[in-house]
Structures are given as structure tokens and as C-alpha cells.
Write an enzyme that holds these catalytic residues in place. Structure first.
Site, PDB file in Angstrom:
ATOM      1  N   ASP A  25      -8.480  -5.440  -6.060  1.00 22.09           N
ATOM      2  CA  ASP A  25      -8.174  -4.360  -5.134  1.00 22.09           C
ATOM      3  C   ASP A  25      -8.491  -3.012  -5.774  1.00 22.09           C
ATOM      4  OD1 ASP A  25      -7.068  -2.600  -3.323  1.00 22.09           O
ATOM      5  OD2 ASP A  25      -4.986  -3.161  -3.758  1.00 22.09           O
ATOM      6  N   HIS A  63      -6.271  -6.505  -1.572  1.00 18.50           N
ATOM      7  CA  HIS A  63      -5.191  -5.570  -1.234  1.00 18.50           C
ATOM      8  C   HIS A  63      -3.971  -6.295  -0.655  1.00 18.50           C
ATOM      9  CE1 HIS A  63      -3.941  -1.474  -0.928  1.00 18.50           C
ATOM     10  NE2 HIS A  63      -3.914  -1.423   0.393  1.00 18.50           N
ATOM     11  N   SER A 114       0.835  -1.190   0.000  1.00 23.02           N
ATOM     12  CA  SER A 114       0.000   0.000   0.000  1.00 23.02           C
ATOM     13  C   SER A 114       0.886   1.262   0.000  1.00 23.02           C
ATOM     14  CB  SER A 114      -0.906  -0.069   1.229  1.00 23.02           C
ATOM     15  OG  SER A 114      -2.095   0.586   0.989  1.00 23.02           O
TER      16      SER A 114
END
Ligand code: NAG
Ligand code: NAG
Ligand code: NAG
Length: 467
Positions: A407, A432, A152
């Protein structure tokens, strides 16, 4: 609507959760860009040397917007790889998050203190900690090859680390890193469109985005009156009763965040995040909405069935006395909001073709809100592109970008190979950064392939290094 870049959570039965890390602190200068300001703060980092032997690599997690323990306890893949590569594993906290607060309790009280919160400063913190490691007992036999890891925002940082400081890190694994979710690089609607497609396609038997798209106008109609607001508050057993229109806006924002979170956590096995979630939570929620056609025109019935469906998110444990949609306390929401107001300006919008209320991207409105919230506004919405190169990555090297196509953040990610050593790997069944999690029997073959690709890439970089 807020968008947080988050989430690496423990698969509860996963032994990876059990590794213990030694906690250390580095003295780091508060302002890397000033020669007159020499005061320092304590930056936290965690070390695990279970698998390490002399001369082997360091796996360095570039921390993102939360307590570093959260990431350390929940990225089982890195420990699995460390075993293979006899690597030292280090997780470095990001300044202004967790306990790494440059001005202690004052850090968030004033723009003059918050101004040192930026990715540029954070990357230089990581450079300093790597230098400390190189000069410690671990580096006594010569320079250690360091591989950056992150998921991320942490993945963005690991890629940028390699781009800006190739002398510090040999390569980077950047999982679910939306480095192109910036002005003019990615259409603003893609995030909400992917979220919509996940809800439309994950339940095999029907399009679950339809009842959700109809939910918002239903809530708006019902809450036009105060009786309607009271009805919704009690039907949903809300912790905070809805009494005014602004409360309705907030509720809708919170529910949208929750819906997006569920898409990000659409993992093939149960996980434990804001709430505990079952395997494939999108399907689990949607299964309660499969008869939506019979009550689509009945606002209260539609809302009631959604409330029941969403029980899985708000009350999976069965322990909730009332429903709220608040985030997890270990994530630094305020810090991320500030970063979104300075450099991490990610254009997001909702359009006709997604399941949310239409909302344009309005940089003017965003700037005004930022000024109100933090006393700052984006200097240049393209700051990040100037800093890190945007789409021009042909001079970079040794980076793997991995993205799960389920995602929402994958829309701003790197989905195709750029050069021979700046590569992309896609995980069609992945949410994710599924690939950073520890191995699980329910893992789809595509994530197993991605993890092998990571290992092979690292092996190649190390071969070059040792030659
Ligand atoms: C919400 O409203 C209900 C019904 O009016 C009331 O019983 C309850 O105490 C209220 N809750 C809060 C937190 O104000
Ligand atoms: C949560 O689930 C339990 C068990 O099903 C139930 O008794 C309780 O009322 C639920 N709480 C809310 C807020 O819905
Ligand atoms: C990128 O190249 C690698 C081979 O180096 C290949 O395995 C991979 O599938 C390619 N990625 C994409 C998205 O085509």
C-alpha cells in the site's frame, strides 16, 4: 496530483455486503469549540445489533471522507468480529460527508461554512455519539466498552480517538492509517516510491515501472501539436477531448491517480470500486505491457499499448462508451481537498527514483492553490502533529496499527511496535486496508494473521476493562 485516502469495497460475492443497518441521526453542535454558538445539525450513524447482547462491546467505525454506507457495506471483518464478540456495530459518518452536512446545501459554498470541517470537530462528534449510545438502552447495564475501528483517514481518526479521548474508547484498530504522512515525519517521496516498487515487483517476469516511466515523456511529445492531441483523444476514446496543454496536464494527473488507485486496490480477488477490477489488478494491467522493450522508443506504440493495458481500469465491465478517470461519487473529494488545505497537509513529491514526472513538494505553491480554491491556506503545516503528538506516542495505549506493505500509504504508517500496547502489524502481501475486508478464500496468510492479532488485542483490552 491529488491523493485521496479511500477505499473499502465490497467483494461482490461476500455475504457481508448483505447486513442491513438502521439509520439514525444525532443532534450535534456545529462548533464544539464555541460556547456562544449552539446551533446543531443532524449527524448520521448506522447501527447493527444482529450479534449484540447486553454488556458486550460496541465496535465503532470512525467514518472517513465519504458516504458512511460505503464503509458499512464493505468492512466485512468488523461484522465477522462482532459475531465473535457479540458486539453492537456502529458506523458514524464524518461531518461534511455523505448526508451529514452542517449547513445543508450551503456547507461547501463559503469558507465561513466550511471552517467547521476538521478532524478535531469530527472526533468530538464521535465522542458525542458514543455518549448518546452509553445513555441509550444499550448502556442501561453500565458503561459499554467501545472499540474504535477505521481504515485510511478513518484509521487515523480511530487512533487519534484513543489518543485524545481514552475515556470514550477503550482501544483502536487503525488500518492503513498514515498518521505520519506529515511535515518532517516522512520523506515526501516515499508514497510514489512504494507505488513504483509495486509496479516494478508485482508482475513476476519484468519491471513494469519502466514502460510507465516512459509513458509521460511520450505523451508530452505526442501532444505538442494539435494533431497529436486529437490523435491521443481518439486513440484513448477520451470523454473529454484534449485541446490545450492544460488538458494534457489534467490527463496525466488523472492517469497517475488511477495508477495509484490500482496499487491501493491490488487485492488478491476481484473488487468493485471506481471500476470493477480483477484480482491483482497491477499484474493484470502490466501483462499487456510485457513486450514494452520492442516499442519503448516508439511514442505512439507505447501510448497505444498502455491505453489497451489500462482498459482493465477504465472499461473492465465492457460498458464504457468513452474513457474517463473520474473518481467515485460517494467519496467527498472536495471535502478532502479542503482538509488537505487546512490540517491534513501531507507532503508528497516525485523524485528521480520513482516512475512519475519529477515534482517537488512546494508548500508555497500548495498554499496559493488553497487560497484560490477555498479562500484558506494551511495555518501551520504541522498542525496535525501538535494536535495528535506526531511520533511521540509513548503515552498512548491500546492501539493496533496495521499496514499492507503493498500500500503506497504504508510509507506514512506506523510499521514497528511503539510500546507493549501501541503495536504494529505488517501485512507484506496486503494492499490498502485489506485486513478490514471480509474473509476471502484468496486471502494471504499474513492478512489472516493480522485479523487474528486484532481479535487477540481486543480480547486483551476487554479483559482489562471487565476486571
Ligand atoms: C472529440 O473529437 C472528435 C474528433 O474531432 C469529435 O468527433 C467528438 O465529437 C469530440 N468529442 C467531444 C466530447 O467534444
Ligand atoms: C469497452 O469495451 C467494449 C467491449 O470490449 C468495447 O466494445 C468498447 O469499445 C470499450 N469502450 C471503450 C471506451 O474503450
Ligand atoms: C509487535 O509485537 C507483536 C507482539 O505483541 C508481534 O506479534 C508483532 O509482530 C510485532 N510487530 C512488528 C512489526 O514487529
Amino acid at each position: 496530483m491529488k491523493y485521496y485516502l479511500v477505499i473499502l469495497f465490497c467483494y461482490m460475492q461476500n455475504v457481508q455486503c448483505n447486513y442491513t443497518f438502521e439509520t439514525k441521526y444525532a443532534d450535534i453542535v456545529i462548533d464544539h469549540f464555541s460556547y456562544t454558538r449552539n446551533d446543531t445539525f443532524k449527524l448520521k450513524y448506522l447501527i447493527n445489533e444482529t450479534f449484540w447482547s447486553d454488556g458486550n462491546p460496541v465496535f465503532f467505525y470512525t467514518g472517513n471522507e465519504g458516504d458512511i454506507e460505503l464503509f458499512a457495506q464493505n468492512t466485512g471483518f468488523i461484522m465477522e468480529l462482532a459475531r465473535k464478540f457479540s458486539a453492537l456495530v456502529v458506523y458514524c459518518e464524518h461531518r461534511y460527508y455523505g448526508s451529514s452536512l452542517p449547513f445543508g446545501n450551503l456547507s461547501y459554498t463559503n469558507p465561513k461554512y466550511l471552517g467547521y470541517l476538521s478532524s478535531e470537530q469530527a472526533l468530538l462528534d464521535f465522542v458525542d455519539v458514543i455518549d448518546i449510545l452509553q445513555k441509550s438502552k444499550y448502556g442501561s447495564d453500565g458503561p459499554l466498552p467501545v472499540i474504535a475501528f477505521g481504515g485510511s483517514y478513518g484509521g487515523m481518526l480511530s487512533a487519534w480517538m484513543r489518543i485524545k479521548y481514552p475515556a470514550s474508547v477503550l482501544g483502536a484498530i487503525a488500518a492503513s492509517a498514515p498518521i505520519w504522512q506529515f511535515t518532517n515525519l516522512t520523506p515526501c517521496g516515499i508514497f510514489n516510491l512504494i507505488t513504483t516498487l509495486v509496479y516494478a515487483s508485482t508482475p513476476k517476469t519484468f519491471d513494469c515501472s519502466v514502460p510507465i516511466k516512459n509513458l509521460w515523456p511520450a505523451i508530452r511529445r505526442v501532444t505538442k501539436t494539435s494533431e497529436g492531441m486529437a490523435w491521443l483523444s481518439s486513440t484513448w476514446k477520451l470523454c473529454d477531448n484534449i485541446t490545450k496543454p492544460a488538458d494534457v496536464d489534467k490527463l496525466i494527473d488523472d492517469v497517475i491517480d488511477a495508477i495509484v488507485n490500482v496499487a491501493m486496490m491490488n487485492y488478491p480477488y476481484p473488487t468493485n470500486f471506481v471500476a470493477e477490477l480483477p484480482a491483482y489488478p497491477v499484474s493484470a494491467i502490466c501483462s499487456n505491457l510485457k513486450d514494452y522493450k520492442t516499442y519503448l522508443k516508439d511514442d505512439k506504440k507505447l501510448i497505444t499499448s498502455f491505453v489497451k493495458a489500462f482498459d482493465i481500469y477504465t472499461n473492465y465491465s465492457g460498458n464504457a462508451n468513452c474513457n474517463s478517470f473520474s473518481g467515485t461519487p460517494s467519496l467527498g473529494d472536495t471535502g478532502w481537498d479542503f482538509q488537505s488545505c487546512t490540517e491534513m497537509v501531507m507532503p508528497m513529491c516525485s523524485e528521480e527514483n520513482d516512475m512519475f514526472e519529477t515534482a517537488p513538494w512546494d508548500i508555497q505553491a500548495v498554499s496559493e492553490q488553497c487560497l484560490k480554491d477555498f479562500g484558506v491556506k494551511p495555518r501551520n503545516p504541522s498542525e496535525v502533529i501538535l494536535q495528535y503528538g506526531g511520533k511521540n506516542l509513548k503515552y498512548a495505549s491500546n492501539i493496533v496499527f496495521s499496514n499492507g506493505l503493498l500500500d503506497p500509504w504504508s510509507g506514512g504508517g506506523v510499521l514497528s511496535n511503539i510500546t507493549r500496547t501501541v503495536t504494529a502489524i505488517v501485512i507484506p502481501e496486503g494492499a490498502h486496508h485489506l485486513d478490514l475486508r471480509g474473509s476471502n478464500p484468496a486471502d494471504p496468510p499474513s492478512v489472516i494473521r493480522a485479523r487474528k492479532f486484532h481479535a487477540d488485542s481486543i480480547r486483551g483490552w476487554l479483559q482489562d476493562f471487565y476486571n
